[in-house]
Write a protein that holds these residues in place. Structure first.
Motif, PDB file in Angstrom:
ATOM      1  N   ASP A   1       0.817  -1.353  -0.004  1.00 48.63           N
ATOM      2  CA  ASP A   1      -0.026   0.095  -0.140  1.00 48.63           C
ATOM      3  C   ASP A   1       0.781   1.189   0.095  1.00 48.63           C
ATOM      4  N   LEU A   2       1.895   1.420   1.046  1.00 45.88           N
ATOM      5  CA  LEU A   2       2.722   2.515   1.151  1.00 45.88           C
ATOM      6  C   LEU A   2       3.617   2.763  -0.312  1.00 45.88           C
ATOM      7  N   ARG A   3       4.195   1.599  -0.784  1.00 49.93           N
ATOM      8  CA  ARG A   3       4.851   1.642  -2.199  1.00 49.93           C
ATOM      9  C   ARG A   3       4.103   2.210  -3.306  1.00 49.93           C
ATOM     10  N   ARG A   4       2.751   1.457  -3.498  1.00 50.94           N
ATOM     11  CA  ARG A   4       1.965   1.944  -4.489  1.00 50.94           C
ATOM     12  C   ARG A   4       1.669   3.482  -4.447  1.00 50.94           C
ATOM     13  N   ARG A   5       1.270   3.975  -3.041  1.00 59.48           N
ATOM     14  CA  ARG A   5       0.632   5.362  -3.071  1.00 59.48           C
ATOM     15  C   ARG A   5       1.853   6.241  -3.040  1.00 59.48           C
ATOM     16  N   ALA A   6       3.002   6.157  -2.473  1.00 58.49           N
ATOM     17  CA  ALA A   6       4.191   6.753  -2.380  1.00 58.49           C
ATOM     18  C   ALA A   6       4.990   7.149  -4.009  1.00 58.49           C
ATOM     19  N   GLY A   7       4.805   5.851  -4.703  1.00 54.47           N
ATOM     20  CA  GLY A   7       5.433   5.824  -5.875  1.00 54.47           C
ATOM     21  C   GLY A   7       4.388   6.698  -6.686  1.00 54.47           C
ATOM     22  N   GLN A   8       3.192   6.528  -6.550  1.00 56.01           N
ATOM     23  CA  GLN A   8       2.265   7.498  -7.467  1.00 56.01           C
ATOM     24  C   GLN A   8       2.628   8.927  -7.202  1.00 56.01           C
ATOM     25  N   ALA A   9       2.888   9.261  -5.943  1.00 55.34           N
ATOM     26  CA  ALA A   9       3.250  10.622  -5.551  1.00 55.34           C
ATOM     27  C   ALA A   9       4.273  11.418  -6.339  1.00 55.34           C
ATOM     28  N   LEU A  10       5.570  10.295  -6.265  1.00 54.69           N
ATOM     29  CA  LEU A  10       6.866  10.640  -6.764  1.00 54.69           C
ATOM     30  C   LEU A  10       6.684  10.930  -8.331  1.00 54.69           C
TER      31      LEU A  10
ATOM     32  N   VAL B   1      10.052   1.410   3.551  1.00 53.68           N
ATOM     33  CA  VAL B   1       9.473   1.575   1.957  1.00 53.68           C
ATOM     34  C   VAL B   1      10.152   2.868   1.467  1.00 53.68           C
ATOM     35  N   LEU B   2      10.192   3.833   1.918  1.00 50.32           N
ATOM     36  CA  LEU B   2      10.577   5.282   1.352  1.00 50.32           C
ATOM     37  C   LEU B   2      12.150   5.156   1.191  1.00 50.32           C
ATOM     38  N   ARG B   3      12.826   4.615   2.215  1.00 49.91           N
ATOM     39  CA  ARG B   3      14.407   4.635   1.971  1.00 49.91           C
ATOM     40  C   ARG B   3      14.492   3.687   0.630  1.00 49.91           C
ATOM     41  N   GLU B   4      14.024   2.539   0.420  1.00 50.43           N
ATOM     42  CA  GLU B   4      14.143   1.998  -0.807  1.00 50.43           C
ATOM     43  C   GLU B   4      13.582   2.780  -1.921  1.00 50.43           C
TER      44      GLU B   4
ATOM     45  N   GLN C   1      16.668   8.009  -7.478  1.00 53.88           N
ATOM     46  CA  GLN C   1      17.763   8.745  -7.464  1.00 53.88           C
ATOM     47  C   GLN C   1      18.019   8.996  -8.902  1.00 53.88           C
ATOM     48  N   GLY C   2      18.315  10.239  -9.375  1.00 55.75           N
ATOM     49  CA  GLY C   2      18.567  10.622 -10.570  1.00 55.75           C
ATOM     50  C   GLY C   2      17.128  11.217 -11.433  1.00 55.75           C
ATOM     51  N   ARG C   3      15.976  11.015 -10.520  1.00 50.54           N
ATOM     52  CA  ARG C   3      14.701  11.659 -11.143  1.00 50.54           C
ATOM     53  C   ARG C   3      14.120  12.585  -9.990  1.00 50.54           C
ATOM     54  N   VAL C   4      13.889  11.987  -9.029  1.00 51.66           N
ATOM     55  CA  VAL C   4      13.644  12.931  -7.693  1.00 51.66           C
ATOM     56  C   VAL C   4      14.475  12.649  -6.655  1.00 51.66           C
ATOM     57  N   ARG C   5      15.269  13.648  -6.153  1.00 48.48           N
ATOM     58  CA  ARG C   5      16.145  13.245  -5.098  1.00 48.48           C
ATOM     59  C   ARG C   5      15.253  13.587  -3.894  1.00 48.48           C
ATOM     60  N   LEU C   6      15.048  12.294  -3.366  1.00 51.03           N
ATOM     61  CA  LEU C   6      14.166  12.150  -1.879  1.00 51.03           C
ATOM     62  C   LEU C   6      15.030  12.326  -0.719  1.00 51.03           C
ATOM     63  N   GLN C   7      14.513  13.403   0.193  1.00 53.43           N
ATOM     64  CA  GLN C   7      15.135  13.359   1.463  1.00 53.43           C
ATOM     65  C   GLN C   7      14.189  13.037   2.578  1.00 53.43           C
ATOM     66  N   LEU C   8      14.597  12.191   3.276  1.00 53.22           N
ATOM     67  CA  LEU C   8      13.431  11.997   4.479  1.00 53.22           C
ATOM     68  C   LEU C   8      13.812  12.595   5.923  1.00 53.22           C
TER      69      LEU C   8
ATOM     70  N   VAL D   1      17.916   7.986  11.802  1.00 55.89           N
ATOM     71  CA  VAL D   1      17.965   9.092  11.076  1.00 55.89           C
ATOM     72  C   VAL D   1      19.429   9.175  10.909  1.00 55.89           C
ATOM     73  N   LYS D   2      20.281   9.099  11.506  1.00 51.08           N
ATOM     74  CA  LYS D   2      21.749   9.109  11.209  1.00 51.08           C
ATOM     75  C   LYS D   2      22.083   8.199  10.084  1.00 51.08           C
ATOM     76  N   ALA D   3      21.733   7.107  10.456  1.00 54.10           N
ATOM     77  CA  ALA D   3      22.275   5.950   9.455  1.00 54.10           C
ATOM     78  C   ALA D   3      21.622   6.288   8.208  1.00 54.10           C
ATOM     79  N   ALA D   4      20.470   6.792   8.009  1.00 57.93           N
ATOM     80  CA  ALA D   4      19.720   6.915   6.733  1.00 57.93           C
ATOM     81  C   ALA D   4      20.235   8.241   6.124  1.00 57.93           C
ATOM     82  N   ARG D   5      21.022   9.200   6.679  1.00 57.98           N
ATOM     83  CA  ARG D   5      21.409  10.459   6.236  1.00 57.98           C
ATOM     84  C   ARG D   5      20.216  11.343   6.078  1.00 57.98           C
ATOM     85  N   ALA D   6      19.325  11.289   6.971  1.00 56.65           N
ATOM     86  CA  ALA D   6      17.902  11.776   6.997  1.00 56.65           C
ATOM     87  C   ALA D   6      18.118  13.032   7.899  1.00 56.65           C
ATOM     88  N   VAL D   7      16.768  13.738   8.024  1.00 55.53           N
ATOM     89  CA  VAL D   7      16.554  14.685   9.007  1.00 55.53           C
ATOM     90  C   VAL D   7      15.692  14.307  10.179  1.00 55.53           C
TER      91      VAL D   7
END
Length: 415
Positions: free
Chosen positions: A109-118, A146-149, A155-162, A182-188
């Motif tokens: 469910d998350l992959r479908r919705r977030a993928g559509q958004a991206l 899911v969002l990290r994947e 990458q190369g189309r939308v640079r997604l930062q979490l 968060v640190k491991a994912a280089r996120a915020v």
């Protein structure tokens, strides 16, 4: 190279593919108006880059603006509006409905919705995005994985930062675990702050975590109309005390619209001196603040954009929630959001375009400037200038990436 006028830039139909092929071999775009520049210009595109940028003797070639940076979204919640039992009548009503829906989220469910958004964002011209994800326990939520994947896949189309999003009161119990992930994912690292007890102490703990793990901070703060909501004051003071200029961003700030203007002016000057940034969310906030049933809302909760920028703050505009319990509309089109912001905030479009492009891009460590020698990445609009584009939201648009025009907005979209 051949001259290309407005017609071949249409984003639908067989003609759309012709400039993309020609762009690899060399293409000349004539008589353009460029965002942030006077006069008309020609752009030469070769091998996916802008080989030349020169004043033009021609006119009528359309309007070119940079790609977009959406610094405040919620990909975990998106495209769930159809599952909401009713329309939200307050921020906390929306929170409760979304929590109930989240109980049924799974990876598919998350992959479908977030993928559509991206996909929607990419085809509308967004190149960078920051998504906040709700985080209530010591273990990362499913959406985080899911969002990290998806960030890697896009990458190369939308640079997604979490960015994690945790209620301030939970940091005492789970803050260290969240910060490590968060640190491991280089996120915020993010927190939700609204009229919390013992605010200074709890906020200090979040800043301690950020300093210990070398993390940037992004706060949802004072998202309501209570004049005693003063989380942003505490954030500004703590940022200044620790010298963290350029590393602390505040989103919403709706309560500032209700407070004494003189007091707010002083706060904004202190925020600018401390290097705190401000994200304004005109869509969701104007929809949800002062909401109710059977009455017309009077108070829109729009943060003081003009005053903040005049004080020297970096001010950005984001999509925030898209088609969920907080805001049931939108399509990850920052041009559309910018049009709404211009109307709601009485913005001079040319002076504020950077709020959806270069300013948030810089905050995320990038640049989206259209410049000679740089990548042929930009948005073309069949318009005379930015005001004309805002006035005609159905004007043809072509998104250029690496010297090619993207296919039709919904072609090949993830669903």
């Amino acid at each position: 190279m051949r001259n290309v006028g407005p017609t071949p830039f249409a984003t639908t139909g067989p003609v759309a593919s012709q400039p993309a092929t020609a762009g690899r071999a060399g293409l000349h775009l004539a008589g353009l108006r460029l965002a942030g520049r006077d006069r008309h210009w020609d752009i030469a595109v070769e091998d996916g880059r802008i080989a030349g940028l020169s004043p033009s003797a021609e006119k009528g070639g359309g309007f070119v603006m940079p790609l977009l940076a959406d610094i405040h979204t919620h990909l975990d919640k998106t495209f769930t509006a159809s599952r909401m039992p009713e329309r939200a009548t307050s921020l906390f009503h929306a929170i409760e409905m979304m929590k109930a829906d989240a109980a049924g989220w799974d990876e598919a469910d998350l992959r479908r919705r977030a993928g559509q958004a991206l996909s929607r964002a990419y085809r509308h011209g967004t190149a960078l995005m920051r998504s906040h994800l709700d985080w209530y326990g010591a273990e990362p939520p499913t959406a985080w994985h899911v969002l990290r994947e998806l960030a890697g896949e896009w990458q190369g189309r939308v640079r997604l930062q979490l960015a994690s999003l945790t209620p301030l009161d939970l940091f005492a119990d789970i803050g260290e675990a969240v910060a490590r992930e968060v640190k491991a994912a280089r996120a915020v690292l993010g927190a939700f702050i609204y009229r919390n007890d013992d605010l200074a102490s709890k906020l200090g703990h979040v800043f301690d975590l950020a300093e210990r793990h070398d993390l940037e901070l992004d706060f949802h703060v004072d998202e309501g109309l209570d004049t005693d909501a003063r989380g942003i004051d505490a954030i500004v003071a703590e940022t200044a005390r620790r010298g963290l200029a350029g590393r602390v961003l505040c989103g919403h700030g709706c309560a500032l619209s209700m407070r004494d203007p003189g007091e707010v002016g002083d706060l904004l000057r202190h925020a600018a001196e401390a290097g705190v940034g401000l994200t304004v969310l005109p869509g969701c906030n104007s929809y949800l603040q002062d909401a109710g049933t059977g009455r017309t809302p009077r108070l829109r909760g729009l943060a003081p954009m003009h005053e903040a920028r005049a004080a020297g703050m970096k001010v950005m505009i984001g999509s925030d929630n898209v088609r969920d319990g907080f805001f049931p509309y939108g399509d990850y089109d920052l041009c559309d959001m910018f049009r709404g912001a211009a109307l709601l905030g009485h913005l001079q479009p040319d002076a504020w375009l950077d709020a959806i492009s270069e300013t948030p891009a810089n905050w995320m460590g990038s640049s989206l400037r259209v410049s000679e020698g740089g990548p042929a990445d930009f948005i073309w609009l069949d318009a005379d200038d930015l005001t004309d584009a805002i006035s005609r939201p159905r004007a043809a648009r072509a998104v250029w990436r690496d010297g090619r025009i993207l296919a039709d907005h919904h072609q090949g979209e993830q669903t």
